[in-house]
Design a protein around this motif. Structure first.
Motif, PDB file in Angstrom:
ATOM      1  N   PRO A   1     -54.819  28.106  17.687  1.00 29.80           N
ATOM      2  CA  PRO A   1     -55.577  27.782  16.473  1.00 29.80           C
ATOM      3  C   PRO A   1     -55.767  28.976  15.536  1.00 29.80           C
ATOM      4  O   PRO A   1     -55.850  30.126  15.968  1.00 29.80           O
ATOM      5  N   CYS A   2     -55.813  28.656  14.259  1.00 31.37           N
ATOM      6  CA  CYS A   2     -56.141  29.637  13.218  1.00 31.37           C
ATOM      7  C   CYS A   2     -57.583  29.378  12.793  1.00 31.37           C
ATOM      8  O   CYS A   2     -57.984  28.226  12.616  1.00 31.37           O
ATOM      9  N   TYR A   3     -58.348  30.435  12.628  1.00 37.33           N
ATOM     10  CA  TYR A   3     -59.759  30.291  12.280  1.00 37.33           C
ATOM     11  C   TYR A   3     -60.015  30.802  10.862  1.00 37.33           C
ATOM     12  O   TYR A   3     -59.440  31.805  10.441  1.00 37.33           O
ATOM     13  N   ASN A   4     -60.881  30.091  10.139  1.00 35.95           N
ATOM     14  CA  ASN A   4     -61.198  30.451   8.757  1.00 35.95           C
ATOM     15  C   ASN A   4     -62.372  31.420   8.707  1.00 35.95           C
ATOM     16  O   ASN A   4     -63.346  31.261   9.440  1.00 35.95           O
ATOM     17  N   LEU A   5     -62.249  32.408   7.840  1.00 40.88           N
ATOM     18  CA  LEU A   5     -63.303  33.394   7.627  1.00 40.88           C
ATOM     19  C   LEU A   5     -63.713  33.309   6.170  1.00 40.88           C
ATOM     20  O   LEU A   5     -62.929  33.653   5.284  1.00 40.88           O
ATOM     21  N   ASP A   6     -64.913  32.850   5.904  1.00 45.92           N
ATOM     22  CA  ASP A   6     -65.341  32.646   4.521  1.00 45.92           C
ATOM     23  C   ASP A   6     -66.806  33.011   4.372  1.00 45.92           C
ATOM     24  O   ASP A   6     -67.680  32.390   4.981  1.00 45.92           O
ATOM     25  N   THR A   7     -67.068  34.023   3.553  1.00 48.88           N
ATOM     26  CA  THR A   7     -68.435  34.531   3.429  1.00 48.88           C
ATOM     27  C   THR A   7     -69.292  33.727   2.457  1.00 48.88           C
ATOM     28  O   THR A   7     -70.482  34.048   2.279  1.00 48.88           O
ATOM     29  N   TYR A   8     -68.728  32.699   1.821  1.00 47.52           N
ATOM     30  CA  TYR A   8     -69.561  31.764   1.059  1.00 47.52           C
ATOM     31  C   TYR A   8     -70.081  30.673   1.986  1.00 47.52           C
ATOM     32  O   TYR A   8     -71.263  30.341   1.981  1.00 47.52           O
ATOM     33  N   LEU A   9     -69.198  30.128   2.788  1.00 49.72           N
ATOM     34  CA  LEU A   9     -69.566  29.040   3.689  1.00 49.72           C
ATOM     35  C   LEU A   9     -70.371  29.525   4.890  1.00 49.72           C
ATOM     36  O   LEU A   9     -71.195  28.782   5.429  1.00 49.72           O
ATOM     37  N   ILE A  10     -70.105  30.757   5.322  1.00 47.82           N
ATOM     38  CA  ILE A  10     -70.636  31.255   6.584  1.00 47.82           C
ATOM     39  C   ILE A  10     -71.305  32.607   6.343  1.00 47.82           C
ATOM     40  O   ILE A  10     -70.728  33.464   5.670  1.00 47.82           O
ATOM     41  N   PRO A  11     -72.499  32.837   6.889  1.00 47.47           N
ATOM     42  CA  PRO A  11     -73.143  34.158   6.751  1.00 47.47           C
ATOM     43  C   PRO A  11     -72.250  35.263   7.306  1.00 47.47           C
ATOM     44  O   PRO A  11     -71.496  35.057   8.262  1.00 47.47           O
TER      45      PRO A  11
ATOM     46  N   ASP B   1     -72.683  37.880   9.147  1.00 47.45           N
ATOM     47  CA  ASP B   1     -72.763  38.255  10.558  1.00 47.45           C
ATOM     48  C   ASP B   1     -72.014  37.268  11.439  1.00 47.45           C
ATOM     49  O   ASP B   1     -71.393  37.648  12.439  1.00 47.45           O
ATOM     50  N   ARG B   2     -72.012  35.996  11.053  1.00 54.91           N
ATOM     51  CA  ARG B   2     -71.282  34.988  11.830  1.00 54.91           C
ATOM     52  C   ARG B   2     -69.789  35.073  11.569  1.00 54.91           C
ATOM     53  O   ARG B   2     -68.978  34.777  12.454  1.00 54.91           O
ATOM     54  N   VAL B   3     -69.396  35.453  10.354  1.00 55.40           N
ATOM     55  CA  VAL B   3     -67.979  35.690  10.071  1.00 55.40           C
ATOM     56  C   VAL B   3     -67.452  36.797  10.974  1.00 55.40           C
ATOM     57  O   VAL B   3     -66.396  36.677  11.600  1.00 55.40           O
ATOM     58  N   LEU B   4     -68.208  37.888  11.040  1.00 55.31           N
ATOM     59  CA  LEU B   4     -67.794  39.019  11.873  1.00 55.31           C
ATOM     60  C   LEU B   4     -67.772  38.631  13.350  1.00 55.31           C
ATOM     61  O   LEU B   4     -66.833  38.975  14.086  1.00 55.31           O
ATOM     62  N   ASP B   5     -68.782  37.893  13.794  1.00 52.54           N
ATOM     63  CA  ASP B   5     -68.805  37.433  15.179  1.00 52.54           C
ATOM     64  C   ASP B   5     -67.609  36.543  15.488  1.00 52.54           C
ATOM     65  O   ASP B   5     -66.997  36.649  16.556  1.00 52.54           O
TER      66      ASP B   5
ATOM     67  N   LYS C   1     -63.190  44.617   3.614  1.00 52.99           N
ATOM     68  CA  LYS C   1     -64.198  45.675   3.829  1.00 52.99           C
ATOM     69  C   LYS C   1     -65.139  45.306   4.977  1.00 52.99           C
ATOM     70  O   LYS C   1     -65.509  46.159   5.778  1.00 52.99           O
ATOM     71  N   LEU C   2     -65.511  44.029   5.054  1.00 54.53           N
ATOM     72  CA  LEU C   2     -66.380  43.592   6.137  1.00 54.53           C
ATOM     73  C   LEU C   2     -65.708  43.803   7.496  1.00 54.53           C
ATOM     74  O   LEU C   2     -66.345  44.253   8.460  1.00 54.53           O
ATOM     75  N   LEU C   3     -64.412  43.506   7.547  1.00 54.02           N
ATOM     76  CA  LEU C   3     -63.652  43.655   8.790  1.00 54.02           C
ATOM     77  C   LEU C   3     -63.102  45.065   8.967  1.00 54.02           C
ATOM     78  O   LEU C   3     -62.449  45.344   9.983  1.00 54.02           O
ATOM     79  N   GLN C   4     -63.325  45.920   7.965  1.00 58.29           N
ATOM     80  CA  GLN C   4     -62.819  47.302   7.993  1.00 58.29           C
ATOM     81  C   GLN C   4     -61.319  47.298   8.326  1.00 58.29           C
ATOM     82  O   GLN C   4     -60.836  48.053   9.178  1.00 58.29           O
ATOM     83  N   ALA C   5     -60.597  46.411   7.619  1.00 54.42           N
ATOM     84  CA  ALA C   5     -59.190  46.173   7.933  1.00 54.42           C
ATOM     85  C   ALA C   5     -58.269  46.726   6.854  1.00 54.42           C
ATOM     86  O   ALA C   5     -58.567  46.629   5.652  1.00 54.42           O
ATOM     87  N   PRO C   6     -57.130  47.284   7.243  1.00 53.91           N
ATOM     88  CA  PRO C   6     -56.128  47.704   6.258  1.00 53.91           C
ATOM     89  C   PRO C   6     -55.520  46.487   5.585  1.00 53.91           C
ATOM     90  O   PRO C   6     -55.448  45.397   6.169  1.00 53.91           O
ATOM     91  N   VAL C   7     -55.084  46.695   4.344  1.00 49.30           N
ATOM     92  CA  VAL C   7     -54.528  45.604   3.542  1.00 49.30           C
ATOM     93  C   VAL C   7     -53.038  45.831   3.313  1.00 49.30           C
ATOM     94  O   VAL C   7     -52.607  46.938   2.968  1.00 49.30           O
ATOM     95  N   LEU C   8     -52.267  44.767   3.527  1.00 54.64           N
ATOM     96  CA  LEU C   8     -50.843  44.739   3.194  1.00 54.64           C
ATOM     97  C   LEU C   8     -50.709  43.847   1.970  1.00 54.64           C
ATOM     98  O   LEU C   8     -50.986  42.651   2.023  1.00 54.64           O
ATOM     99  N   LEU C   9     -50.318  44.432   0.836  1.00 62.13           N
ATOM    100  CA  LEU C   9     -50.319  43.711  -0.433  1.00 62.13           C
ATOM    101  C   LEU C   9     -48.933  43.170  -0.758  1.00 62.13           C
ATOM    102  O   LEU C   9     -47.954  43.918  -0.791  1.00 62.13           O
TER     103      LEU C   9
END
Length: 468
Positions: A57-67, A69-73, A110-118
Protein backbone atom coordinates in the motif's frame (compact mmCIF):
# COMPACT_ATOMS: atom_id res chain seq x y z
CA UNK A 1 15.95 8.22 13.63
CA UNK A 2 17.35 6.73 10.43
CA UNK A 3 14.93 6.64 7.51
CA UNK A 4 16.38 6.71 3.96
CA UNK A 5 13.91 8.93 2.13
CA UNK A 6 13.46 11.21 -0.86
CA UNK A 7 10.71 13.52 -2.14
CA UNK A 8 10.05 13.59 -5.89
CA UNK A 9 8.69 17.02 -6.79
CA UNK A 10 8.12 19.20 -9.85
CA UNK A 11 7.45 22.77 -10.92
CA UNK A 12 3.83 22.03 -11.81
CA UNK A 13 1.34 19.23 -12.29
CA UNK A 14 1.77 17.22 -15.48
CA UNK A 15 5.57 17.39 -15.42
CA UNK A 16 6.00 13.62 -15.27
CA UNK A 17 6.74 13.09 -11.57
CA UNK A 18 4.29 10.19 -11.23
CA UNK A 19 5.78 8.16 -14.06
CA UNK A 20 9.29 8.91 -12.74
CA UNK A 21 8.29 7.96 -9.19
CA UNK A 22 6.77 4.71 -10.41
CA UNK A 23 9.90 4.01 -12.44
CA UNK A 24 12.28 4.68 -9.54
CA UNK A 25 10.26 2.49 -7.16
CA UNK A 26 9.98 -0.37 -9.67
CA UNK A 27 13.68 -0.20 -10.56
CA UNK A 28 14.74 -0.23 -6.91
CA UNK A 29 12.38 -3.10 -6.21
CA UNK A 30 14.09 -5.11 -8.97
CA UNK A 31 17.33 -4.58 -7.06
CA UNK A 32 15.77 -6.30 -4.06
CA UNK A 33 14.86 -3.15 -2.18
CA UNK A 34 11.65 -2.87 -0.19
CA UNK A 35 10.22 0.55 -0.96
CA UNK A 36 7.73 2.40 1.23
CA UNK A 37 5.72 4.70 -1.03
CA UNK A 38 3.82 7.81 -0.06
CA UNK A 39 1.78 10.41 -1.93
CA UNK A 40 1.55 14.01 -0.81
CA UNK A 41 -1.96 15.38 -0.83
CA UNK A 42 -5.42 13.94 -1.31
CA UNK A 43 -4.95 11.53 -4.19
CA UNK A 44 -6.10 7.99 -4.89
CA UNK A 45 -5.07 7.38 -8.51
CA UNK A 46 -1.36 8.25 -8.36
CA UNK A 47 -1.18 6.42 -5.03
CA UNK A 48 -2.60 3.34 -6.75
CA UNK A 49 0.22 3.35 -9.32
CA UNK A 50 2.85 3.85 -6.61
CA UNK A 51 1.36 0.97 -4.62
CA UNK A 52 1.42 -1.31 -7.66
CA UNK A 53 5.07 -0.47 -8.31
CA UNK A 54 6.03 -1.01 -4.65
CA UNK A 55 3.98 -4.15 -4.20
CA UNK A 56 2.41 -2.79 -1.00
CA UNK A 57 0.00 0.00 0.00
CA UNK A 58 0.85 3.64 -0.62
CA UNK A 59 -0.03 6.05 2.18
CA UNK A 60 -1.08 9.69 1.78
CA UNK A 61 0.63 12.45 3.73
CA UNK A 62 -1.39 15.66 3.84
CA UNK A 63 -0.99 18.42 6.40
CA UNK A 64 -4.39 19.96 5.60
CA UNK A 65 -6.36 16.79 6.20
CA UNK A 66 -4.15 15.45 8.99
CA UNK A 67 -2.37 17.23 11.88
CA UNK A 68 1.40 17.44 11.37
CA UNK A 69 2.25 15.18 14.30
CA UNK A 70 0.05 12.43 12.87
CA UNK A 71 1.53 12.91 9.40
CA UNK A 72 4.99 12.40 10.86
CA UNK A 73 3.82 9.41 12.91
CA UNK A 74 2.22 7.85 9.83
CA UNK A 75 5.43 8.28 7.84
CA UNK A 76 7.59 6.79 10.58
CA UNK A 77 5.21 3.90 11.14
CA UNK A 78 4.78 2.93 7.48
CA UNK A 79 8.43 3.40 6.52
CA UNK A 80 9.74 1.39 9.47
CA UNK A 81 10.16 -1.92 7.63
CA UNK A 82 11.31 -0.51 4.28
CA UNK A 83 14.78 -0.02 2.87
CA UNK A 84 13.89 3.37 1.42
CA UNK A 85 10.88 5.70 1.37
CA UNK A 86 9.80 7.64 -1.71
CA UNK A 87 7.30 10.44 -1.36
CA UNK A 88 5.72 11.80 -4.54
CA UNK A 89 4.75 15.45 -4.27
CA UNK A 90 1.76 17.19 -5.80
CA UNK A 91 1.50 20.12 -8.18
CA UNK A 92 4.38 22.59 -7.98
CA UNK A 93 6.99 22.29 -5.24
CA UNK A 94 5.90 25.45 -3.40
CA UNK A 95 2.19 25.41 -4.25
CA UNK A 96 0.01 25.47 -1.14
CA UNK A 97 -3.26 26.81 0.20
CA UNK A 98 -2.06 30.30 1.07
CA UNK A 99 0.65 32.92 0.53
CA UNK A 100 3.03 31.05 2.84
CA UNK A 101 2.70 27.81 0.88
CA UNK A 102 1.08 25.97 3.75
CA UNK A 103 0.35 22.32 2.84
CA UNK A 104 2.83 22.46 -0.09
CA UNK A 105 5.22 19.68 -1.07
CA UNK A 106 8.06 21.92 0.14
CA UNK A 107 6.53 22.16 3.61
CA UNK A 108 6.08 18.38 3.73
CA UNK A 109 9.72 17.90 2.70
CA UNK A 110 10.78 20.18 5.58
CA UNK A 111 8.54 18.33 8.03
CA UNK A 112 10.10 15.02 6.97
CA UNK A 113 13.57 16.61 6.74
CA UNK A 114 13.83 14.89 3.35
CA UNK A 115 15.99 15.67 0.32
CA UNK A 116 14.12 16.70 -2.81
CA UNK A 117 14.58 15.30 -6.31
CA UNK A 118 13.12 17.87 -8.70
CA UNK A 119 11.62 16.80 -12.01
CA UNK A 120 11.99 19.50 -14.68
CA UNK A 121 9.85 19.48 -17.81
CA UNK A 122 12.44 20.88 -20.22
CA UNK A 123 10.15 21.18 -23.25
CA UNK A 124 11.43 23.98 -25.54
CA UNK A 125 13.74 25.38 -22.85
CA UNK A 126 17.48 25.30 -22.14
CA UNK A 127 19.40 27.87 -20.07
CA UNK A 128 16.17 29.21 -18.57
CA UNK A 129 15.78 25.97 -16.64
CA UNK A 130 18.96 26.83 -14.74
CA UNK A 131 17.43 30.18 -13.78
CA UNK A 132 14.21 28.51 -12.64
CA UNK A 133 16.12 25.91 -10.64
CA UNK A 134 18.30 28.57 -9.02
CA UNK A 135 15.14 30.46 -8.08
CA UNK A 136 13.75 27.37 -6.38
CA UNK A 137 17.02 26.84 -4.55
CA UNK A 138 17.05 30.41 -3.21
CA UNK A 139 13.28 30.74 -2.64
CA UNK A 140 13.46 28.63 0.50
CA UNK A 141 16.98 27.44 1.39
CA UNK A 142 15.53 25.10 4.01
CA UNK A 143 14.17 22.94 1.19
CA UNK A 144 17.07 20.70 0.27
CA UNK A 145 17.03 20.20 -3.51
CA UNK A 146 19.65 17.46 -3.84
CA UNK A 147 19.11 16.37 -7.41
CA UNK A 148 17.37 17.05 -10.71
CA UNK A 149 15.82 14.87 -13.40
CA UNK A 150 15.56 16.43 -16.85
CA UNK A 151 12.34 15.28 -18.51
CA UNK A 152 11.10 15.43 -22.10
CA UNK A 153 14.51 16.04 -23.63
CA UNK A 154 14.46 16.66 -27.39
CA UNK A 155 17.93 15.26 -28.13
CA UNK A 156 21.58 15.08 -27.17
CA UNK A 157 22.31 18.75 -27.97
CA UNK A 158 19.32 19.85 -25.87
CA UNK A 159 20.53 17.69 -22.98
CA UNK A 160 24.12 18.94 -23.22
CA UNK A 161 23.10 22.61 -22.98
CA UNK A 162 20.83 21.87 -20.02
CA UNK A 163 23.50 19.92 -18.18
CA UNK A 164 26.14 22.60 -18.70
CA UNK A 165 23.83 25.46 -17.69
CA UNK A 166 22.44 23.77 -14.58
CA UNK A 167 25.87 22.63 -13.40
CA UNK A 168 27.39 26.09 -13.93
CA UNK A 169 24.65 28.17 -12.29
CA UNK A 170 23.31 25.88 -9.56
CA UNK A 171 25.75 23.05 -8.89
CA UNK A 172 22.80 20.70 -8.28
CA UNK A 173 23.54 17.17 -9.55
CA UNK A 174 21.59 15.89 -12.55
CA UNK A 175 20.49 12.33 -11.76
CA UNK A 176 18.78 11.52 -15.03
CA UNK A 177 17.62 12.78 -18.40
CA UNK A 178 14.54 11.25 -19.99
CA UNK A 179 13.71 11.86 -23.67
CA UNK A 180 10.26 12.64 -25.00
CA UNK A 181 8.38 9.37 -25.08
CA UNK A 182 6.61 8.42 -28.27
CA UNK A 183 3.35 7.53 -26.55
CA UNK A 184 1.50 7.73 -23.26
CA UNK A 185 2.26 4.72 -21.08
CA UNK A 186 -0.11 6.00 -18.39
CA UNK A 187 -3.14 7.46 -20.26
CA UNK A 188 -5.25 10.20 -18.73
CA UNK A 189 -8.93 11.12 -18.64
CA UNK A 190 -11.18 13.60 -16.80
CA UNK A 191 -9.84 12.99 -13.26
CA UNK A 192 -6.18 12.37 -14.10
CA UNK A 193 -4.44 9.09 -14.86
CA UNK A 194 -6.52 6.02 -15.63
CA UNK A 195 -6.53 4.06 -12.33
CA UNK A 196 -4.75 0.72 -12.09
CA UNK A 197 -7.98 -1.34 -11.74
CA UNK A 198 -9.15 -0.01 -15.13
CA UNK A 199 -5.80 -0.20 -16.95
CA UNK A 200 -5.85 -3.56 -18.72
CA UNK A 201 -2.08 -3.79 -18.80
CA UNK A 202 -1.18 -2.05 -15.55
CA UNK A 203 1.50 -4.53 -14.49
CA UNK A 204 3.03 -4.44 -17.97
CA UNK A 205 2.98 -0.63 -17.87
CA UNK A 206 4.91 -0.58 -14.58
CA UNK A 207 7.49 -2.96 -16.07
CA UNK A 208 7.86 -0.72 -19.12
CA UNK A 209 8.28 2.34 -16.91
CA UNK A 210 10.92 0.58 -14.82
CA UNK A 211 12.91 -0.14 -17.97
CA UNK A 212 12.78 3.55 -18.87
CA UNK A 213 14.02 4.44 -15.40
CA UNK A 214 16.83 1.91 -15.57
CA UNK A 215 17.93 3.27 -18.95
CA UNK A 216 17.75 7.00 -18.34
CA UNK A 217 18.07 7.55 -14.57
CA UNK A 218 21.01 7.07 -12.25
CA UNK A 219 19.15 4.76 -9.87
CA UNK A 220 22.19 4.17 -7.68
CA UNK A 221 22.75 7.90 -7.23
CA UNK A 222 19.07 8.44 -6.40
CA UNK A 223 19.25 5.68 -3.77
CA UNK A 224 22.45 7.18 -2.38
CA UNK A 225 20.74 10.57 -2.11
CA UNK A 226 17.88 9.01 -0.16
CA UNK A 227 20.28 7.11 2.09
CA UNK A 228 22.26 10.31 2.67
CA UNK A 229 19.26 11.98 4.33
CA UNK A 230 20.08 13.06 7.85
CA UNK A 231 18.51 11.22 10.76
CA UNK A 232 15.03 12.48 11.52
CA UNK A 233 15.10 14.62 14.63
CA UNK A 234 12.19 12.97 16.39
CA UNK A 235 11.62 10.58 19.25
CA UNK A 236 9.74 8.22 16.96
CA UNK A 237 6.07 7.43 16.39
CA UNK A 238 3.81 7.82 19.38
CA UNK A 239 2.11 4.64 20.54
CA UNK A 240 -1.05 6.63 21.31
CA UNK A 241 -1.28 8.51 18.01
CA UNK A 242 -3.90 7.55 15.41
CA UNK A 243 -0.95 7.68 13.01
CA UNK A 244 -0.04 4.24 14.36
CA UNK A 245 -3.33 2.63 13.30
CA UNK A 246 -2.87 -1.07 12.85
CA UNK A 247 -5.56 -3.48 11.77
CA UNK A 248 -6.79 -5.81 14.42
CA UNK A 249 -6.08 -3.57 17.43
CA UNK A 250 -9.38 -4.87 18.75
CA UNK A 251 -9.68 -8.61 18.33
CA UNK A 252 -12.28 -9.46 15.69
CA UNK A 253 -14.32 -12.62 15.60
CA UNK A 254 -17.46 -14.03 14.04
CA UNK A 255 -19.37 -11.83 16.48
CA UNK A 256 -17.66 -8.64 15.25
CA UNK A 257 -19.84 -6.29 13.20
CA UNK A 258 -19.44 -6.86 9.46
CA UNK A 259 -18.55 -3.71 7.53
CA UNK A 260 -19.22 -4.13 3.83
CA UNK A 261 -16.67 -2.28 1.67
CA UNK A 262 -17.96 -1.73 -1.86
CA UNK A 263 -14.70 -2.06 -3.73
CA UNK A 264 -14.16 -2.78 -7.43
CA UNK A 265 -13.25 -0.85 -10.59
CA UNK A 266 -16.31 1.42 -10.12
CA UNK A 267 -15.57 2.20 -6.45
CA UNK A 268 -11.85 2.22 -5.76
CA UNK A 269 -11.07 5.39 -3.81
CA UNK A 270 -10.21 4.32 -0.28
CA UNK A 271 -7.38 5.41 1.97
CA UNK A 272 -5.74 2.27 3.47
CA UNK A 273 -5.90 3.91 6.90
CA UNK A 274 -9.69 4.20 6.67
CA UNK A 275 -10.09 0.44 6.26
CA UNK A 276 -7.48 -0.17 8.96
CA UNK A 277 -9.30 2.25 11.29
CA UNK A 278 -12.53 0.25 10.90
CA UNK A 279 -10.63 -2.91 11.84
CA UNK A 280 -8.89 -1.19 14.74
CA UNK A 281 -12.30 -0.08 16.05
CA UNK A 282 -13.49 -3.68 16.03
CA UNK A 283 -15.15 -3.96 12.62
CA UNK A 284 -14.70 -6.87 10.23
CA UNK A 285 -14.36 -5.59 6.63
CA UNK A 286 -16.03 -7.63 3.89
CA UNK A 287 -15.37 -6.70 0.24
CA UNK A 288 -18.43 -6.65 -2.02
CA UNK A 289 -19.19 -5.44 -5.53
CA UNK A 290 -22.39 -4.35 -7.30
CA UNK A 291 -20.69 -5.13 -10.63
CA UNK A 292 -21.09 -8.86 -9.96
CA UNK A 293 -24.46 -9.63 -11.52
CA UNK A 294 -27.10 -11.89 -9.99
CA UNK A 295 -25.32 -12.17 -6.66
CA UNK A 296 -27.13 -11.49 -3.43
CA UNK A 297 -25.90 -8.80 -1.07
CA UNK A 298 -23.90 -10.57 1.65
CA UNK A 299 -25.05 -10.12 5.22
CA UNK A 300 -23.48 -6.93 6.57
CA UNK A 301 -24.09 -4.66 9.55
CA UNK A 302 -22.90 -1.47 7.84
CA UNK A 303 -21.75 -0.37 4.41
CA UNK A 304 -18.96 1.94 3.28
CA UNK A 305 -19.16 3.05 -0.36
CA UNK A 306 -16.11 5.05 -1.42
CA UNK A 307 -15.50 7.21 -4.45
CA UNK A 308 -14.59 6.11 -7.93
CA UNK A 309 -16.06 6.14 -11.39
CA UNK A 310 -19.70 5.02 -11.37
CA UNK A 311 -20.12 7.10 -14.54
CA UNK A 312 -17.88 4.74 -16.53
CA UNK A 313 -19.77 1.72 -15.16
CA UNK A 314 -23.28 3.20 -15.16
CA UNK A 315 -24.71 0.53 -17.46
CA UNK A 316 -23.45 -2.36 -15.34
CA UNK A 317 -24.58 -0.72 -12.12
CA UNK A 318 -28.04 -0.06 -13.54
CA UNK A 319 -28.41 -3.64 -14.80
CA UNK A 320 -27.76 -5.18 -11.40
CA UNK A 321 -31.39 -4.91 -10.26
CA UNK A 322 -30.95 -7.39 -7.40
CA UNK A 323 -28.19 -5.38 -5.71
CA UNK A 324 -30.01 -2.06 -6.14
CA UNK A 325 -33.25 -3.46 -4.70
CA UNK A 326 -31.40 -5.03 -1.76
CA UNK A 327 -29.68 -1.71 -1.04
CA UNK A 328 -32.99 0.18 -1.05
CA UNK A 329 -34.56 -2.37 1.28
CA UNK A 330 -31.65 -2.36 3.71
CA UNK A 331 -31.53 1.44 3.79
CA UNK A 332 -35.23 1.53 4.72
CA UNK A 333 -34.51 -0.98 7.50
CA UNK A 334 -31.85 1.31 8.94
CA UNK A 335 -28.60 -0.21 7.68
CA UNK A 336 -25.78 2.27 8.43
CA UNK A 337 -24.37 3.35 5.06
CA UNK A 338 -21.59 5.92 4.68
CA UNK A 339 -20.94 7.02 1.11
CA UNK A 340 -18.37 9.38 -0.41
CA UNK A 341 -18.62 11.05 -3.83
CA UNK A 342 -18.99 8.09 -6.24
CA UNK A 343 -20.86 6.29 -3.49
CA UNK A 344 -23.26 9.23 -3.25
CA UNK A 345 -23.77 9.03 -7.01
CA UNK A 346 -24.67 5.36 -6.78
CA UNK A 347 -27.22 6.02 -4.03
CA UNK A 348 -28.95 8.67 -6.15
CA UNK A 349 -32.23 8.14 -8.01
CA UNK A 350 -30.66 8.46 -11.42
CA UNK A 351 -27.45 9.37 -13.21
CA UNK A 352 -27.85 11.28 -16.47
CA UNK A 353 -24.98 11.00 -18.94
CA UNK A 354 -24.52 11.72 -22.64
CA UNK A 355 -25.20 8.03 -23.32
CA UNK A 356 -28.57 8.17 -21.59
CA UNK A 357 -30.30 8.01 -18.21
CA UNK A 358 -29.25 5.26 -15.82
CA UNK A 359 -31.24 4.27 -12.72
CA UNK A 360 -29.10 4.06 -9.61
CA UNK A 361 -29.93 2.59 -6.19
CA UNK A 362 -32.71 5.10 -5.55
CA UNK A 363 -31.93 5.66 -1.87
CA UNK A 364 -31.39 9.43 -1.90
CA UNK A 365 -33.76 12.17 -3.16
CA UNK A 366 -31.42 13.46 -5.86
CA UNK A 367 -30.88 13.16 -9.61
CA UNK A 368 -27.36 13.77 -10.86
CA UNK A 369 -25.90 14.80 -14.20
CA UNK A 370 -22.37 15.08 -15.46
CA UNK A 371 -20.37 18.12 -16.51
CA UNK A 372 -17.32 18.55 -18.70
CA UNK A 373 -15.73 20.71 -16.01
CA UNK A 374 -15.13 19.96 -12.32
CA UNK A 375 -18.06 20.94 -10.12
CA UNK A 376 -16.08 20.57 -6.92
CA UNK A 377 -12.30 20.55 -6.68
CA UNK A 378 -10.00 20.96 -3.72
CA UNK A 379 -10.01 20.96 0.04
CA UNK A 380 -13.23 21.23 2.01
CA UNK A 381 -14.27 22.12 5.52
CA UNK A 382 -17.69 21.17 6.80
CA UNK A 383 -19.71 22.04 9.87
CA UNK A 384 -22.29 19.54 11.16
CA UNK A 385 -25.55 21.37 11.83
CA UNK A 386 -28.20 18.64 12.11
CA UNK A 387 -28.40 15.57 14.35
CA UNK A 388 -27.22 12.34 12.71
CA UNK A 389 -25.78 8.95 13.71
CA UNK A 390 -22.15 9.81 12.83
CA UNK A 391 -21.04 13.22 14.07
CA UNK A 392 -22.22 15.53 16.89
CA UNK A 393 -23.84 18.84 16.03
CA UNK A 394 -21.21 21.58 15.92
CA UNK A 395 -18.44 19.17 14.93
CA UNK A 396 -16.18 20.42 12.13
CA UNK A 397 -13.80 18.42 9.98
CA UNK A 398 -11.64 18.81 6.91
CA UNK A 399 -11.75 16.79 3.71
CA UNK A 400 -11.50 17.15 -0.02
CA UNK A 401 -13.74 16.88 -3.09
CA UNK A 402 -13.17 16.26 -6.78
CA UNK A 403 -16.21 15.56 -8.90
CA UNK A 404 -17.68 16.28 -12.30
CA UNK A 405 -21.17 15.16 -11.34
CA UNK A 406 -23.72 17.82 -10.48
CA UNK A 407 -27.18 18.07 -8.99
CA UNK A 408 -29.80 18.50 -11.68
CA UNK A 409 -32.80 17.77 -9.46
CA UNK A 410 -32.98 17.98 -5.68
CA UNK A 411 -36.11 16.29 -4.33
CA UNK A 412 -35.30 16.61 -0.65
CA UNK A 413 -35.56 19.43 1.85
CA UNK A 414 -33.04 21.66 3.59
CA UNK A 415 -33.06 19.48 6.71
CA UNK A 416 -31.86 16.47 4.66
CA UNK A 417 -28.50 18.21 4.14
CA UNK A 418 -26.71 18.13 7.49
CA UNK A 419 -23.40 19.78 6.54
CA UNK A 420 -22.80 23.47 5.94
CA UNK A 421 -19.82 23.98 3.67
CA UNK A 422 -17.33 26.41 5.19
CA UNK A 423 -15.04 25.60 2.28
CA UNK A 424 -15.89 23.74 -0.91
CA UNK A 425 -18.91 23.28 -3.18
CA UNK A 426 -20.88 20.41 -1.66
CA UNK A 427 -24.14 19.03 -3.04
CA UNK A 428 -26.62 21.90 -3.17
CA UNK A 429 -26.69 25.58 -2.16
CA UNK A 430 -23.54 25.42 -0.06
CA UNK A 431 -24.65 22.31 1.79
CA UNK A 432 -23.59 18.66 1.78
CA UNK A 433 -24.16 15.46 3.74
CA UNK A 434 -27.44 13.91 2.57
CA UNK A 435 -29.07 12.10 5.49
CA UNK A 436 -31.72 9.38 5.16
CA UNK A 437 -32.32 7.24 8.26
CA UNK A 438 -28.80 5.79 8.91
CA UNK A 439 -27.50 6.68 5.45
CA UNK A 440 -25.07 9.59 5.17
CA UNK A 441 -23.70 10.50 1.74
CA UNK A 442 -21.33 13.36 0.97
CA UNK A 443 -19.07 14.67 -1.77
CA UNK A 444 -16.39 15.27 0.87
CA UNK A 445 -13.78 12.53 1.29
CA UNK A 446 -12.32 12.31 4.79
CA UNK A 447 -9.12 10.72 6.09
CA UNK A 448 -9.39 8.70 9.30
CA UNK A 449 -6.14 10.15 10.69
CA UNK A 450 -7.75 13.58 10.47
CA UNK A 451 -11.20 12.41 11.62
CA UNK A 452 -10.63 9.42 13.93
CA UNK A 453 -14.21 9.78 15.24
CA UNK A 454 -15.56 8.47 11.92
CA UNK A 455 -14.43 4.83 12.27
CA UNK A 456 -15.66 4.62 15.86
CA UNK A 457 -19.08 5.90 14.73
CA UNK A 458 -19.23 3.42 11.86
CA UNK A 459 -18.53 0.45 14.12
CA UNK A 460 -20.86 1.74 16.85
CA UNK A 461 -23.72 2.05 14.34
CA UNK A 462 -22.92 -1.38 12.90
CA UNK A 463 -23.05 -2.94 16.38
CA UNK A 464 -26.42 -1.29 17.04
CA UNK A 465 -27.81 -2.57 13.74
CA UNK A 466 -26.52 -6.08 14.49
CA UNK A 467 -28.27 -6.10 17.89
CA UNK A 468 -31.65 -4.91 16.62
Amino acid sequence: MYRPRIVVAALRGGSGKTILSVGIIAALRKLGKKISSFKKGPDYIDAGWLALAAGQPCYNLDTYLIPEDRVLDSFLNHSESGDLALIEGSRGLFDGTDLDGTTSTAELAKLLQAPVLLCLDCTKSTRTMAAVLLGCKLFDPRVEIKGVILNRIAGSRHEAILRKSIDHYTGIPILGAVPKLGREILPERHMGLVPTPEHRLAVHAVEEISEIAEKYLDIDAIADTACGAEDLKTSGPSAESPGRIESGEKATSAASPRIGIVRDSAFQFYYPENIQALEAAGGRPILISPLEENRDMPEVDALYIGGGFPETHAGQLAENHRFREALRKLSREGLPIYAECGGLMYLAQELTLEQGRFPMAGVLPIVLGFSKRPQGLGYTRVCVEIENPYFPVGFEFKGHEFHYSKTIEWRGSEKDLIFRMKRGAGVWNGRDGILYKNVLATYTHLHSLGVPEWAEAMVRNAEAFRRR
